[in-house]
Design an enzyme around this catalytic site. Structure first.
Site, PDB file in Angstrom:
ATOM      1  N   LYS A  52      96.669   4.212   4.149  1.00  0.00           N
ATOM      2  CA  LYS A  52      97.737   3.753   5.038  1.00  0.00           C
ATOM      3  C   LYS A  52      98.943   4.677   5.051  1.00  0.00           C
ATOM      4  CE  LYS A  52      96.059  -0.380   6.302  1.00  0.00           C
ATOM      5  NZ  LYS A  52      95.957  -0.843   7.707  1.00  0.00           N
ATOM      6  N   SER A 306      88.644   3.044   0.947  1.00  0.00           N
ATOM      7  CA  SER A 306      89.935   3.091   1.626  1.00  0.00           C
ATOM      8  C   SER A 306      91.129   2.701   0.767  1.00  0.00           C
ATOM      9  CB  SER A 306      89.889   2.216   2.876  1.00  0.00           C
ATOM     10  OG  SER A 306      89.458   0.919   2.552  1.00  0.00           O
TER      11      SER A 306
END
Lengths: 323, 323
Positions: A52, A306
């Site tokens: 992110k 992720s």
């Protein structure tokens, strides 16, 4: 609105150049499964423990001086929160993050430690986080930094795909022909699709939170059920994708995949023992799909890990277990 | 004998070139401790989960075709074992590894999975592993690949130091002025000393296995006590350093440091939560010393996280604990 332009491959390339100026490429680690090598992109090793940071950096650096002065508002269960907080601190921008009361403690603590103001909302009680964020933006004149429905965010996340392509060119003799990625709102998957035009892109969601998988099958945006089950994959708990994401996904993803909690835990255990990585449940969803044999591997398969923000007790329980 | 020549800085540079041909640099991850940034070299992310792959590669590629044909014998609690097994498989060399019966299960399993023959010896019962290895070598005409008392092994491990220097030049404005590293027999510490001539090198050992620390203080090689306590740092459980290591260490390390089991666990927990890395007890010893404030930090401090092979139950217990 932040989705008034389309994200582009050129934008991904631009984001990748900006990201490379401040963040070294995360490792692409080979992993043998049943005698075949897949390549795992360890985004869990970013400074905030998740990809992110890429989109947040691309978005916040694109703000005007006037916008920067008025601050930003993010909405997130924790990884986007930390990405925005990290980028805002580095740029001297005030950041408020709307986070659910039931976010993992580590994510709340890390977001605050990065200097952001945390505004809690009652997710279990059904409070609308977007309404909370929009009220904050209106009050402060701040810019909303959406976690996925934003062309800059999509392009920023896509920079991971360009890194994967460069790393595989060097080490696997060519770019990826398959990229499997965890999917919440579809920001990462859309970015990877723009970054890797020659690869199949397969988004993976947790059971009960399979809105993108159903949307792809039905050809229209579907929402998760109001009574969706709880999931350990807090990072992938988004009620629905948005048009700016779905237009890209629909053009490039024939289907999505769904993984069970036990499959996610098995993937976390494999990442622990074979890669020595701490991967959070949502971060392990794509590896879970590959490990469970749910997708035909490519000649050069990339799997995105992720994120790695998970509470110690929860992680201890997963790796000590065996189901 | 394998310690008949001295390891050199030129040898380290040669090893680094050979290693770079097959292994990408491991990440150097920034970590904030009390407002100061230290740089953590994540050797736990090597394909075998430890830096040992470096020395093994440098050593085995230096064997003649005749030596390769007769195979190699290693002695190791597990990380050197996997390094030798990995390099041997890649080069088509038969490898036998002498391992203790009480090695972590994951290390035994991984070594066998890499195709090596595992020959067990009774460490708790006091069996002499070097004698077992020498007998095997004599029987087979195989080459002994010592875990640390070998100039190639030292030079190979030193390649980590050249990577650290290059990564810090780029990201921290200069090479390291302090390198803190876990220390068993002193192969890694000696290699780092050759690689980073301008840095202080501080070896760190676990309580009760502080032979290098005592040897540095006394100016002569000391052995661990016969009744040394058990330690979770199996990778650092060596009875004594050897002259080929000690000559380098004595010239470059004013002192060594000792860490307690609780300090090691605290470092493992920090690596888990702040870096999302699985680090084994021995691999966390250097970070433990820094975290406990046992060494004055440099302007640019590097800490080696040397390995990540730990059984799930043991790791779960550490991260779920709080002592």
């Amino acid at each position: 609105m932040t989705d008034t332009r389309e994200p582009t491959a050129q934008g991904v390339a631009h984001a990748a150049r900006k990201v490379a100026e401040i963040l070294p490429a995360t490792p692409l680690l080979p992993l043998e499964i049943d005698g075949r090598t897949i390549w795992c992109k360890a985004e869990s090793l970013q400074p905030v423990g998740a990809f992110k940071i890429r989109g947040a950096w691309h978005r916040l650096t694109a703000l005007t001086p006037e916008e920067r002065a008025r601050g930003v508002v993010g909405v997130s269960s924790g990884n986007h929160a930390q990405g925005v907080a990290w980028a805002a601190r580095r740029l001297g921008i005030a950041a408020a993050i709307v986070m659910p009361t039931d976010a993992p403690a580590v994510k709340l603590a890390n977001t605050r430690a990065l200097g952001a103001e945390v505004v809690l909302y009652d997710r279990p009680g059904g409070e609308d986080r977007d309404a909370v964020a929009q009220r904050l933006c209106a009050e402060r004149g701040a810019t909303l930094v959406h976690a996925y429905a934003d062309p800059w965010i999509i392009e920023g996340q896509g920079s991971a795909g360009l890194e994967i392509a460069a790393q595989m060119e060097e080490r696997a003799g060519g770019g990826p022909d398959l990229v499997v990625a965890p999917c919440g709102g579809g920001g990462l998957a859309a970015g990877l699709a723009l970054a890797c035009p020659e690869a199949r892109i397969v988004p993976v969601e947790p059971e009960g939170w399979d809105d993108v998988t159903r949307s792809l099958a039905l050809g229209r945006i579907e929402r998760v059920a109001a009574d969706a089950p709880p999931t350990a994959c807090d990072a992938l708990q988004t009620p629905a994708t948005r048009p700016v994401n779905f237009r890209v996904l629909q053009a490039r993803c024939p289907f999505g995949l769904v993984v069970t909690p036990a499959q996610v835990r098995a993937a976390q255990r494999l990442a622990f023992s074979a890669l020595r990585l701490v991967v959070e449940p949502g971060g392990a969803a794509a590896l879970a799909a590959v490990l469970a044999g749910k997708v035909e591997l490519g000649a050069r398969t990339a799997v995105v890990l992720s994120g790695g923000n998970t509470d110690a007790d929860a992680f201890a329980q997963v790796i000590a277990g065996s189901d």
